[in-house]
Design an enzyme around this catalytic site. Structure first.
Site, mmCIF file in Angstrom:
data_model
loop_
_atom_site.group_PDB
_atom_site.id
_atom_site.type_symbol
_atom_site.label_atom_id
_atom_site.label_comp_id
_atom_site.label_asym_id
_atom_site.label_seq_id
_atom_site.Cartn_x
_atom_site.Cartn_y
_atom_site.Cartn_z
ATOM 1 N N ASN A 235 4.100 0.878 2.367
ATOM 2 C CA ASN A 235 4.028 -0.540 3.200
ATOM 3 C C ASN A 235 4.287 -1.930 2.381
ATOM 4 O OD1 ASN A 235 2.790 1.159 5.707
ATOM 5 N ND2 ASN A 235 1.604 1.900 4.008
ATOM 6 N N ARG B 52 0.735 -1.289 0.043
ATOM 7 C CA ARG B 52 -0.104 0.041 0.080
ATOM 8 C C ARG B 52 0.946 1.270 0.087
ATOM 9 N NH1 ARG B 52 -3.102 0.555 5.116
ATOM 10 N NH2 ARG B 52 -1.362 2.098 5.538
ATOM 11 N N ARG C 249 -8.194 7.408 4.615
ATOM 12 C CA ARG C 249 -7.982 7.609 5.988
ATOM 13 C C ARG C 249 -8.260 8.934 6.325
ATOM 14 N NH1 ARG C 249 -3.058 4.371 8.118
ATOM 15 N NH2 ARG C 249 -2.489 5.221 6.260
ATOM 16 N N GLU D 210 6.940 0.374 11.881
ATOM 17 C CA GLU D 210 5.465 0.328 11.191
ATOM 18 C C GLU D 210 4.331 0.444 12.297
ATOM 19 O OE1 GLU D 210 5.129 0.557 7.952
ATOM 20 O OE2 GLU D 210 7.133 0.420 7.734
ATOM 21 N N GLY D 211 3.071 0.616 11.870
ATOM 22 C CA GLY D 211 2.222 0.513 12.618
ATOM 23 C C GLY D 211 1.510 1.679 13.370
ATOM 24 N N LYS E 50 11.457 9.968 11.575
ATOM 25 C CA LYS E 50 10.781 8.832 11.696
ATOM 26 C C LYS E 50 11.772 7.685 11.694
ATOM 27 C CE LYS E 50 7.451 9.905 8.000
ATOM 28 N NZ LYS E 50 6.375 9.093 7.014
ATOM 29 N N GLU F 227 4.406 7.347 2.757
ATOM 30 C CA GLU F 227 5.098 5.994 3.082
ATOM 31 C C GLU F 227 4.639 4.964 2.129
ATOM 32 O OE1 GLU F 227 4.840 3.631 6.315
ATOM 33 O OE2 GLU F 227 2.764 3.902 6.527
ATOM 34 N N LYS G 265 11.695 3.101 6.025
ATOM 35 C CA LYS G 265 11.773 4.483 5.539
ATOM 36 C C LYS G 265 13.014 4.948 5.169
ATOM 37 C CE LYS G 265 7.700 4.937 7.992
ATOM 38 N NZ LYS G 265 6.741 3.804 8.672
ATOM 39 N N SER H 139 -2.953 -2.664 5.975
ATOM 40 C CA SER H 139 -4.220 -3.106 6.620
ATOM 41 C C SER H 139 -5.193 -2.291 5.815
ATOM 42 C CB SER H 139 -4.158 -3.108 7.992
ATOM 43 O OG SER H 139 -3.798 -1.947 8.427
HETATM 44 P P1 ADP Z 1 3.710 4.275 9.923
HETATM 45 O O1 ADP Z 1 4.641 3.358 9.386
HETATM 46 O O2 ADP Z 1 3.977 4.312 11.452
HETATM 47 O O3 ADP Z 1 2.381 4.403 9.658
HETATM 48 P P2 ADP Z 1 3.908 7.014 8.717
HETATM 49 O O4 ADP Z 1 5.051 7.186 7.933
HETATM 50 O O5 ADP Z 1 2.741 6.274 7.657
HETATM 51 O O6 ADP Z 1 4.196 5.734 9.793
HETATM 52 O O7 ADP Z 1 3.419 7.938 9.704
HETATM 53 C C1 ADP Z 1 2.200 8.074 10.432
HETATM 54 C C2 ADP Z 1 1.327 9.125 10.154
HETATM 55 O O8 ADP Z 1 2.073 10.457 10.449
HETATM 56 C C3 ADP Z 1 0.721 9.357 8.844
HETATM 57 O O9 ADP Z 1 -0.343 8.528 8.607
HETATM 58 C C4 ADP Z 1 0.483 10.620 8.355
HETATM 59 O O10 ADP Z 1 -0.757 10.871 9.311
HETATM 60 C C5 ADP Z 1 1.553 11.282 9.517
HETATM 61 N N1 ADP Z 1 2.635 11.724 8.760
HETATM 62 C C6 ADP Z 1 3.944 11.093 8.284
HETATM 63 N N2 ADP Z 1 4.737 11.570 7.433
HETATM 64 C C7 ADP Z 1 4.251 12.927 7.134
HETATM 65 C C8 ADP Z 1 4.430 14.005 6.502
HETATM 66 N N3 ADP Z 1 5.654 13.875 5.710
HETATM 67 N N4 ADP Z 1 3.651 14.825 6.297
HETATM 68 C C9 ADP Z 1 2.625 14.958 7.034
HETATM 69 N N5 ADP Z 1 2.043 13.956 7.888
HETATM 70 C C10 ADP Z 1 2.883 12.636 7.881
HETATM 71 MG MG MG Z 2 1.424 4.829 7.734
#
Ligand code: ADP
Ligand code: MG
Length: 506
Positions: A153, A133, A482, A400-401, A396, A151, A332, A158
């Site tokens: 996945n 995803r 989402r 994940e998660g 970051k 990101e 990442k 999920s």
């Molecule tokens: P995870 O692997 O924990 O899902 P993500 O990279 O998806 O990590 O980050 C979690 C959440 O943080 C995302 O769903 C988003 O809402 C927010 N986020 C992450 N990166 C960004 C970004 N560059 N700009 C804005 N919001 C972000």
């Molecule tokens: Mg995410």
């Protein structure tokens, strides 16, 4: 959609809202748009028989989403599938990045160690399945709207099950309820695209199951879902199972913590993974595909035997979804290396077709390493530790998660706690600031109204041969929207911050 009326329409706080909420509550339970209740809601151990379910949090209306962005994200998914299939096959590339982060990240180091051990034994399965995803937010640059990737996945992606149901819910409401509002939305005025995520993800699993072929040991074959103990998001997974079972494929669920108890490796050269039915252990299924909905984070590995369980999957002849290498491709750090100069040349190494690779490149935002030697790393260290500059970034780790990131002012504070030689286990990413839209979220029976931020995920399924590089199946597999309140930094539905939504294309 009528051009001038505000969308979503403002609701009368009384009967009108109540009616819409009640319809959503009933439709959701009737159609499996549901989760198990959190203990905080029902009280610890108040549901010992596991009979309760509640509505998944959801928006009252599908959020407006730019059509061009939606179509772009869907159109490039097969390129993304191909990119990550190729990265998974480049052990040297992944190994180098693992070394960069492993010093400050025991979990990544341990995954790599398991991969090396299995490599020494000799991998016996060349096929690899990805249910991916790719997540995006809309970035607004003047009048120009552009999707930017949050990101990618590669493990346990999920909500494909619940997402298809959410699209159906909003389609249902657009026919039955929205036309009856005091500010009515006439039927057929919202552009609600179909969403095949549940069936399309199941189709990816089915492709791998069929490619595995019949058992040479004469066992029946199956697909095994490896799940977390006490999974609350179970119905999301069930929708995929039911879709597979409709095509008469045997599917079983097994908690990761019980894998060593209920599986064995056949003592034959191919080391087939055998699943013994817990209630009838003499009945054996050969596991054609092992689908991991667990194993993506350190909490899933509380004891050394958890690592033995992961190794058993990896060393067997089952087709894993994903392999350890594919899981690591989702770090990442990989996304950062692709996006940091000389990113285009790194990307071109995996996707030589210039048109395809520049379509991918356009979805990247600025991401920096945090090492002390490269110019990009030194610049990132300055940005991350400056009290003003840091407000434009998210930092970051390789996790994940949800719930693992550090935002804005928390970045310098976190870096103070980490020895400098381990800073490179994080990446620094520019915050994407999508235009806020209005919507109302129905969560645990309560309504939350206000500005929301939407994150689009596009699913992809890919089956490839690790040895020859041949891609045997490559499809875009539906979408997820989402939505979270615009004051929330994290957006995970399971982590309790976001909610399910679908797109109304504008
Ligand atoms: P995870 O692997 O924990 O899902 P993500 O990279 O998806 O990590 O980050 C979690 C959440 O943080 C995302 O769903 C988003 O809402 C927010 N986020 C992450 N990166 C960004 C970004 N560059 N700009 C804005 N919001 C972000
Ligand atoms: Mg995410």
């Amino acid at each position: 959609m009528t051009s001038n009326a505000p969308y979503p329409p403002a609701l009368d706080a009384g009967l009108e809202t109540e009616r819409l909420s009640q319809t959503i509550k009933d439709w959701s339970i009737a159609n499996g748009l549901a989760v198990r209740p959190p203990p905080a809601l029902v009280g610890q151990n108040q549901d010992p028989k596991g009979i309760l379910a509640i509505n998944a949090p959801v928006t009252l209306f599908p959020s407006p989403f730019p059509k061009s962005c939606f179509e772009e994200a869907k159109a490039i998914q097969t390129n993304y599938n191909e990119l990550y299939a190729r990265i998974s096959q480049d052990e040297e590339f992944l190994g180098r990045l693992v070394q960069e982060v492993a010093g400050g990240d025991d979990f990544i180091a341990k995954l790599w160690e398991i991969h090396l051990k299995v490599k020494e034994e000799g991998y016996v399965q060349n096929l690899s399945l990805g249910l991916f995803r790719s997540d995006y937010m809309v970035h607004q640059d003047g009048d120009h709207l552009q999707i930017k990737q949050v990101e990618f996945n590669t493990i346990a992606s999920s909500f494909g099950g619940l997402s298809a149901q959410t699209s159906l819910l909003h389609q249902h409401l657009s026919k039955t309820e929205y036309p009856l509002l005091t500010t009515p939305i006439p039927p057929n005025t919202l552009n609600l695209p179909p969403n095949t995520s549940a069936h399309s993800l199941a189709a990816g699993l089915r492709a791998a199951y069929e490619a595995y072929g019949p058992s040479i040991l004469n066992h029946p074959t199956c697909i095994l879902f490896i799940v977390q103990d006490g999974e609350r998001n179970i119905f999301d997974q069930r929708h995929l199972e039911y879709s597979l079972q409709q095509s008469s494929i045997p599917v079983f669920r097994l908690p990761f913590s019980q894998l060593l108890t209920h599986t064995t490796l056949s003592p034959t050269p191919l080391r087939q993974l055998l699943y013994h039915l817990p209630h009838n252990p003499s009945q054996i299924f050969e596991v054609a595909v092992t689908y991991l909905r667990a194993g993506y984070g350190p909490n899933d590995y509380p004891t050394p035997s958890s690592w033995l369980a992961r190794r058993r999957i990896e060393t067997s002849n089952t087709i894993p979804c994903p392999t350890i290498l594919t899981q690591l491709a989702g770090m990442k750090k990989v996304q950062q290396v692709l996006a940091t100069p000389p990113g285009p040349s790194t990307l071109a190494k995996f996707i030589p077709d210039e048109e395809k690779s520049s379509a991918l490149w356009r979805t990247f935002t600025n991401i920096y390493p945090l090492d002390s030697s490269s110019p990009a790393g030194r610049e990132a260290r300055r940005l991350a530790t400056d009290p003003k500059e840091c407000l434009k970034y998210v930092m970051k780790p390789q996790r994940e998660g949800g719930g693992n990131n550090f935002y804005k002012g928390a970045i310098p504070e976190q870096l103070k706690k980490v020895p400098e030689e381990h800073w490179n286990s994080f990446i620094l990413m520019e915050l994407i600031t999508p235009p806020a839209v209005q919507n109302t979220i129905l969560r645990q029976g309560k309504l939350e109204q206000g500005g929301v931020i939407c994150e689009l995920g596009v699913y992809g399924t890919c089956l490839w041969d690790h040895k020859t590089g041949q891609v045997k199946h490559n499809e875009e597999a539906g979408y997820l929207l989402r939505t979270k309140g615009d004051q929330s930094e994290e957006g995970g539905v399971a982590a309790g911050f976001g909610c399910m939504d679908s797109v109304a294309l504008v």
